[in-house]
Motif scaffolding. Structure first.
Motif, PDB file in Angstrom:
ATOM      1  N   SER A 179       8.812   5.633 -21.633  1.00  0.00           N
ATOM      2  CA  SER A 179       7.619   5.495 -20.798  1.00  0.00           C
ATOM      3  C   SER A 179       6.938   4.194 -21.182  1.00  0.00           C
ATOM      4  N   VAL A 180       6.724   3.328 -20.197  1.00  0.00           N
ATOM      5  CA  VAL A 180       6.097   2.030 -20.408  1.00  0.00           C
ATOM      6  C   VAL A 180       4.746   2.050 -19.711  1.00  0.00           C
ATOM      7  N   THR A 181       3.677   1.866 -20.480  1.00  0.00           N
ATOM      8  CA  THR A 181       2.323   1.871 -19.926  1.00  0.00           C
ATOM      9  C   THR A 181       1.706   0.492 -20.103  1.00  0.00           C
ATOM     10  N   VAL A 182       1.219  -0.054 -18.996  1.00  0.00           N
ATOM     11  CA  VAL A 182       0.532  -1.343 -19.017  1.00  0.00           C
ATOM     12  C   VAL A 182      -0.902  -1.121 -18.570  1.00  0.00           C
ATOM     13  N   ILE A 183      -1.759  -2.092 -18.896  1.00  0.00           N
ATOM     14  CA  ILE A 183      -3.170  -1.975 -18.535  1.00  0.00           C
ATOM     15  C   ILE A 183      -3.650  -3.287 -17.938  1.00  0.00           C
ATOM     16  N   GLY A 184      -4.490  -3.172 -16.932  1.00  0.00           N
ATOM     17  CA  GLY A 184      -5.063  -4.346 -16.290  1.00  0.00           C
ATOM     18  C   GLY A 184      -5.957  -3.922 -15.139  1.00  0.00           C
ATOM     19  N   SER A 185      -6.571  -4.884 -14.512  1.00  0.00           N
ATOM     20  CA  SER A 185      -7.427  -4.624 -13.351  1.00  0.00           C
ATOM     21  C   SER A 185      -6.602  -4.758 -12.076  1.00  0.00           C
ATOM     22  N   PRO A 186      -6.802  -3.860 -11.134  1.00  0.00           N
ATOM     23  CA  PRO A 186      -6.113  -4.006  -9.852  1.00  0.00           C
ATOM     24  C   PRO A 186      -6.489  -5.337  -9.196  1.00  0.00           C
ATOM     25  N   ILE A 187      -5.538  -5.944  -8.523  1.00  0.00           N
ATOM     26  CA  ILE A 187      -5.772  -7.212  -7.840  1.00  0.00           C
ATOM     27  C   ILE A 187      -6.826  -6.994  -6.756  1.00  0.00           C
ATOM     28  N   SER A 188      -7.888  -7.805  -6.795  1.00  0.00           N
ATOM     29  CA  SER A 188      -9.024  -7.592  -5.892  1.00  0.00           C
ATOM     30  C   SER A 188      -9.012  -8.493  -4.665  1.00  0.00           C
ATOM     31  N   ASP A 189      -8.092  -9.431  -4.609  1.00  0.00           N
ATOM     32  CA  ASP A 189      -7.979 -10.337  -3.468  1.00  0.00           C
ATOM     33  C   ASP A 189      -7.303  -9.597  -2.307  1.00  0.00           C
ATOM     34  N   SER A 190      -8.068  -9.314  -1.257  1.00  0.00           N
ATOM     35  CA  SER A 190      -7.530  -8.533  -0.132  1.00  0.00           C
ATOM     36  C   SER A 190      -6.445  -9.277   0.640  1.00  0.00           C
ATOM     37  N   ASN A 191      -6.299 -10.578   0.401  1.00  0.00           N
ATOM     38  CA  ASN A 191      -5.239 -11.350   1.051  1.00  0.00           C
ATOM     39  C   ASN A 191      -3.954 -11.391   0.229  1.00  0.00           C
ATOM     40  N   HIS A 192      -4.019 -10.889  -0.990  1.00  0.00           N
ATOM     41  CA  HIS A 192      -2.855 -10.894  -1.885  1.00  0.00           C
ATOM     42  C   HIS A 192      -1.912  -9.766  -1.471  1.00  0.00           C
ATOM     43  N   VAL A 193      -0.632 -10.047  -1.450  1.00  0.00           N
ATOM     44  CA  VAL A 193       0.367  -9.058  -1.040  1.00  0.00           C
ATOM     45  C   VAL A 193       0.362  -7.825  -1.962  1.00  0.00           C
ATOM     46  N   LYS A 194      -0.105  -7.973  -3.199  1.00  0.00           N
ATOM     47  CA  LYS A 194      -0.145  -6.858  -4.151  1.00  0.00           C
ATOM     48  C   LYS A 194      -1.577  -6.319  -4.319  1.00  0.00           C
ATOM     49  N   TYR A 195      -2.414  -6.533  -3.309  1.00  0.00           N
ATOM     50  CA  TYR A 195      -3.810  -6.090  -3.318  1.00  0.00           C
ATOM     51  C   TYR A 195      -3.903  -4.620  -3.739  1.00  0.00           C
ATOM     52  N   GLY A 196      -4.804  -4.359  -4.691  1.00  0.00           N
ATOM     53  CA  GLY A 196      -5.045  -2.995  -5.151  1.00  0.00           C
ATOM     54  C   GLY A 196      -4.113  -2.530  -6.256  1.00  0.00           C
ATOM     55  N   MET A 197      -3.127  -3.333  -6.629  1.00  0.00           N
ATOM     56  CA  MET A 197      -2.168  -2.951  -7.673  1.00  0.00           C
ATOM     57  C   MET A 197      -2.504  -3.640  -8.994  1.00  0.00           C
ATOM     58  N   VAL A 198      -2.290  -2.945 -10.093  1.00  0.00           N
ATOM     59  CA  VAL A 198      -2.333  -3.582 -11.413  1.00  0.00           C
ATOM     60  C   VAL A 198      -1.090  -4.449 -11.534  1.00  0.00           C
ATOM     61  N   ILE A 199       0.057  -3.844 -11.290  1.00  0.00           N
ATOM     62  CA  ILE A 199       1.350  -4.524 -11.196  1.00  0.00           C
ATOM     63  C   ILE A 199       2.208  -3.663 -10.284  1.00  0.00           C
ATOM     64  N   ASP A 200       3.008  -4.291  -9.498  1.00  0.00           N
ATOM     65  CA  ASP A 200       3.928  -3.563  -8.629  1.00  0.00           C
ATOM     66  C   ASP A 200       4.905  -2.798  -9.531  1.00  0.00           C
ATOM     67  N   PHE A 201       5.051  -1.495  -9.312  1.00  0.00           N
ATOM     68  CA  PHE A 201       5.988  -0.707 -10.114  1.00  0.00           C
ATOM     69  C   PHE A 201       7.388  -1.320 -10.083  1.00  0.00           C
ATOM     70  N   GLY A 202       7.762  -1.891  -8.947  1.00  0.00           N
ATOM     71  CA  GLY A 202       9.072  -2.539  -8.823  1.00  0.00           C
ATOM     72  C   GLY A 202       9.208  -3.748  -9.729  1.00  0.00           C
ATOM     73  N   ASP A 203       8.127  -4.515  -9.899  1.00  0.00           N
ATOM     74  CA  ASP A 203       8.159  -5.675 -10.793  1.00  0.00           C
ATOM     75  C   ASP A 203       8.285  -5.238 -12.248  1.00  0.00           C
ATOM     76  N   LEU A 204       7.564  -4.173 -12.615  1.00  0.00           N
ATOM     77  CA  LEU A 204       7.676  -3.644 -13.975  1.00  0.00           C
ATOM     78  C   LEU A 204       9.088  -3.108 -14.209  1.00  0.00           C
ATOM     79  N   LYS A 205       9.637  -2.458 -13.203  1.00  0.00           N
ATOM     80  CA  LYS A 205      11.003  -1.921 -13.298  1.00  0.00           C
ATOM     81  C   LYS A 205      12.014  -3.037 -13.541  1.00  0.00           C
ATOM     82  N   LYS A 206      11.869  -4.162 -12.836  1.00  0.00           N
ATOM     83  CA  LYS A 206      12.788  -5.286 -13.026  1.00  0.00           C
ATOM     84  C   LYS A 206      12.769  -5.783 -14.470  1.00  0.00           C
ATOM     85  N   ILE A 207      11.586  -5.905 -15.048  1.00  0.00           N
ATOM     86  CA  ILE A 207      11.449  -6.388 -16.427  1.00  0.00           C
ATOM     87  C   ILE A 207      12.123  -5.428 -17.401  1.00  0.00           C
TER      88      ILE A 207
END
Length: 149
Positions: free
Chosen positions: A36-64
């Motif tokens: 189990s990998v747990t990361v911490i951060g603030s959700p992206i607040s830029d509503s124009n960002h493709v990952k808006y509302g995400m801390v990190i895309d689960f798919g991006d964490l999965k790739k790493i």
């Protein structure tokens, strides 16, 4: 904005042997590990960002984690390269087996430290590794917390 923790779980099969150990785990054996990998951060607040509302895309964490841990350790046998197990490792490798030689005793405790060192530098700057939990059996696991290190 608030910090949020998100967790992604991974599974892989790995064999190992603990050189010099005084119990059954001195023999080559394997586990169905759950990481189990747990990361911490603030959700992206830029509503124009493709990952808006995400801390990190689960798919991006999965790739790493897949690239650094799962794809490397899955169906491999891990030995401490600083022990006579290196001879067994060579024999297995020569017979086509996937063998990993590490510079530590391949316990869950040491593996989770190694995993943290591999994952941390690959996370985006605004994301921090919070914790890892490596479950070796149904009732046994090792945990790593950034706050402890």
């Amino acid at each position: 904005m608030a910090n949020i923790r998100i967790t992604k779980q991974f599974t892989f099969e790995t064999g190992h042997a603990l050189y010099g150990y005084d119990g059954k785990c001195k023999n080559v054996h394997g586990h169905s590990y759950k990481l189990s990998v747990t990361v911490i951060g603030s959700p992206i607040s830029d509503s124009n960002h493709v990952k808006y509302g995400m801390v990190i895309d689960f798919g991006d964490l999965k790739k790493i984690v897949n690239k650094e841990i799962v794809d490397v350790f899955d169906h491999a046998t891990v030995f401490n390269k600083n022990t006579p197990h290196v001879e067994l490792a060579k024999e297995l490798s020569d017979r086509g087996h996937n063998v990993l030689l590490v510079d530590y005793q391949p316990t869950s405790e040491m593996m989770v430290i190694d995993f943290a060192q591999k994952i941390q530098p690959l996370l985006p700057d605004h994301i921090k590794l919070h914790s890892l939990r490596l479950q070796e059996t149904r009732s046994s696991y090792a945990e790593w917390f950034a706050s402890d290190n």
